[in-house]
Design an enzyme around this catalytic site. Sequence first.
Site, PDB file in Angstrom:
ATOM      1  N   ASN A   1       0.836  -1.159  -0.042  1.00 52.34           N
ATOM      2  CA  ASN A   1       0.077   0.107  -0.172  1.00 52.34           C
ATOM      3  C   ASN A   1       0.980   1.120   0.091  1.00 52.34           C
ATOM      4  O   ASN A   1       1.509   1.367   0.984  1.00 52.34           O
ATOM      5  CB  ASN A   1      -0.974   0.024   1.208  1.00 52.34           C
ATOM      6  CG  ASN A   1      -1.862   1.085   1.190  1.00 52.34           C
ATOM      7  OD1 ASN A   1      -1.984   2.065   0.298  1.00 52.34           O
ATOM      8  ND2 ASN A   1      -2.347   1.397   2.364  1.00 52.34           N
TER       9      ASN A   1
ATOM     10  N   GLU B   1      -7.117   4.238   8.080  1.00 47.40           N
ATOM     11  CA  GLU B   1      -6.930   5.856   7.779  1.00 47.40           C
ATOM     12  C   GLU B   1      -8.282   6.301   7.048  1.00 47.40           C
ATOM     13  O   GLU B   1      -8.608   7.222   7.175  1.00 47.40           O
ATOM     14  CB  GLU B   1      -5.611   5.884   6.896  1.00 47.40           C
ATOM     15  CG  GLU B   1      -4.288   5.719   7.597  1.00 47.40           C
ATOM     16  CD  GLU B   1      -3.120   5.619   6.593  1.00 47.40           C
ATOM     17  OE1 GLU B   1      -1.869   5.239   7.226  1.00 47.40           O
ATOM     18  OE2 GLU B   1      -3.260   5.495   5.514  1.00 47.40           O
TER      19      GLU B   1
ATOM     20  N   GLU C   1      -5.124  -5.174  10.519  1.00 49.60           N
ATOM     21  CA  GLU C   1      -4.142  -4.128  10.742  1.00 49.60           C
ATOM     22  C   GLU C   1      -4.411  -3.543  12.087  1.00 49.60           C
ATOM     23  O   GLU C   1      -5.205  -2.474  12.099  1.00 49.60           O
ATOM     24  CB  GLU C   1      -4.220  -3.126   9.613  1.00 49.60           C
ATOM     25  CG  GLU C   1      -3.755  -3.710   8.229  1.00 49.60           C
ATOM     26  CD  GLU C   1      -3.528  -2.688   7.232  1.00 49.60           C
ATOM     27  OE1 GLU C   1      -2.398  -2.482   6.719  1.00 49.60           O
ATOM     28  OE2 GLU C   1      -4.303  -1.658   7.195  1.00 49.60           O
TER      29      GLU C   1
ATOM     30  N   GLY D   1       2.550   2.547  11.098  1.00 52.50           N
ATOM     31  CA  GLY D   1       3.169   3.784  10.901  1.00 52.50           C
ATOM     32  C   GLY D   1       4.016   4.002  12.444  1.00 52.50           C
ATOM     33  O   GLY D   1       4.557   5.023  12.218  1.00 52.50           O
TER      34      GLY D   1
ATOM     35  N   SER E   1       3.431  -1.803  10.273  1.00 52.13           N
ATOM     36  CA  SER E   1       4.971  -2.073  10.304  1.00 52.13           C
ATOM     37  C   SER E   1       5.718  -3.228   9.887  1.00 52.13           C
ATOM     38  O   SER E   1       6.511  -3.639  10.833  1.00 52.13           O
ATOM     39  CB  SER E   1       5.532  -1.437  11.775  1.00 52.13           C
ATOM     40  OG  SER E   1       4.872   0.052  11.993  1.00 52.13           O
TER      41      SER E   1
ATOM     42  N   LYS F   1       0.088   4.237  -0.148  1.00 46.56           N
ATOM     43  CA  LYS F   1      -0.545   5.469   0.294  1.00 46.56           C
ATOM     44  C   LYS F   1      -0.292   6.573  -0.737  1.00 46.56           C
ATOM     45  O   LYS F   1      -0.437   6.516  -1.734  1.00 46.56           O
ATOM     46  CB  LYS F   1      -0.169   5.604   1.883  1.00 46.56           C
ATOM     47  CG  LYS F   1      -0.382   4.465   2.611  1.00 46.56           C
ATOM     48  CD  LYS F   1      -0.160   4.678   4.161  1.00 46.56           C
ATOM     49  CE  LYS F   1      -0.167   3.213   4.819  1.00 46.56           C
ATOM     50  NZ  LYS F   1      -0.069   3.396   6.286  1.00 46.56           N
TER      51      LYS F   1
ATOM     52  N   HIS G   1      -9.336   0.521   5.151  1.00 51.68           N
ATOM     53  CA  HIS G   1      -8.272   0.705   5.875  1.00 51.68           C
ATOM     54  C   HIS G   1      -8.309   1.602   7.000  1.00 51.68           C
ATOM     55  O   HIS G   1      -9.419   2.622   7.034  1.00 51.68           O
ATOM     56  CB  HIS G   1      -7.264   1.374   4.945  1.00 51.68           C
ATOM     57  CG  HIS G   1      -5.897   1.453   5.291  1.00 51.68           C
ATOM     58  ND1 HIS G   1      -5.378   2.555   6.335  1.00 51.68           N
ATOM     59  CD2 HIS G   1      -4.675   0.731   5.146  1.00 51.68           C
ATOM     60  CE1 HIS G   1      -4.021   2.220   6.466  1.00 51.68           C
ATOM     61  NE2 HIS G   1      -3.664   1.173   5.772  1.00 51.68           N
TER      62      HIS G   1
END
Length: 252
Positions: free
Chosen positions: A10, A97, A167, A173, A213, A12, A95
């Site tokens: 991904n 985010e 996730e 991150g 990560s 992003k 996701h």
Amino acid sequence: MPRQFFVGGNFKMNPNSVAEKRALTTLLNQADLDSSVEVVVAPPALYLLPLKELIRKEIQVAAQNCYFKESGAFTGEISPLQLKDAGIPYVILGHSERRTLFHETSEVVAQKTKAALAASLSVILCIGETLEQRETNQTTKVCSEQLQAAVDLLKEADWSKIVIAYEPVWAIGTGKVATSKQAQDTHADIRTFIASAVSPAVAQATRIIYGGSVNKGNCKELSTQPDVDGFLVGGASLKPEFVDIINATQKK
């Protein structure tokens, strides 16, 4: 039948230039990749079509998001039918985010999933808990509730085109990674939920991948867990170590 290992990258909102995209494409095109692994990369929408033309045929391209309408006055959105028409086989949905920054509910994610499947796309369906939820022992509850919204809208046959990406939000991150035991335990709980909510056959066949990560240093141990069927990789997918992650199951 064993589940095929799956590694998604991904990107992003990266890379920031055409030159960086070209360098990343060259790296993947020239790499010695494990041919038994299904590899998918998800660039920003701007780069979907050029990357599809440039990347080696063994690597598939995914969109990072789509809307649940086929067309209309929805400025800034991409429809599942448009992705299908463009030859894009996969889309990432739900996701963290999208859930946290853009306030997408599990019900909206489920609607998007149903629409994507109706357009014959395959879906990487993301779920995961926050640090507070992990620390208050709500991981299984949160993941089950996020999946239940999709279960309520989908047919059993639909799950053959879904890869579930677990996730943990606290590990995305941040440099923090779920231990191999934490990942395995959660993946096993997800599989148990799918067995109950959909069917044991679907639970056994569905790939559940880990994201949070993932890097060169932790991918091999994570890949040995029986219910970890691959990875959804963020920052490391933009670096040479992405090749090592793709090849995590190779014995050397």
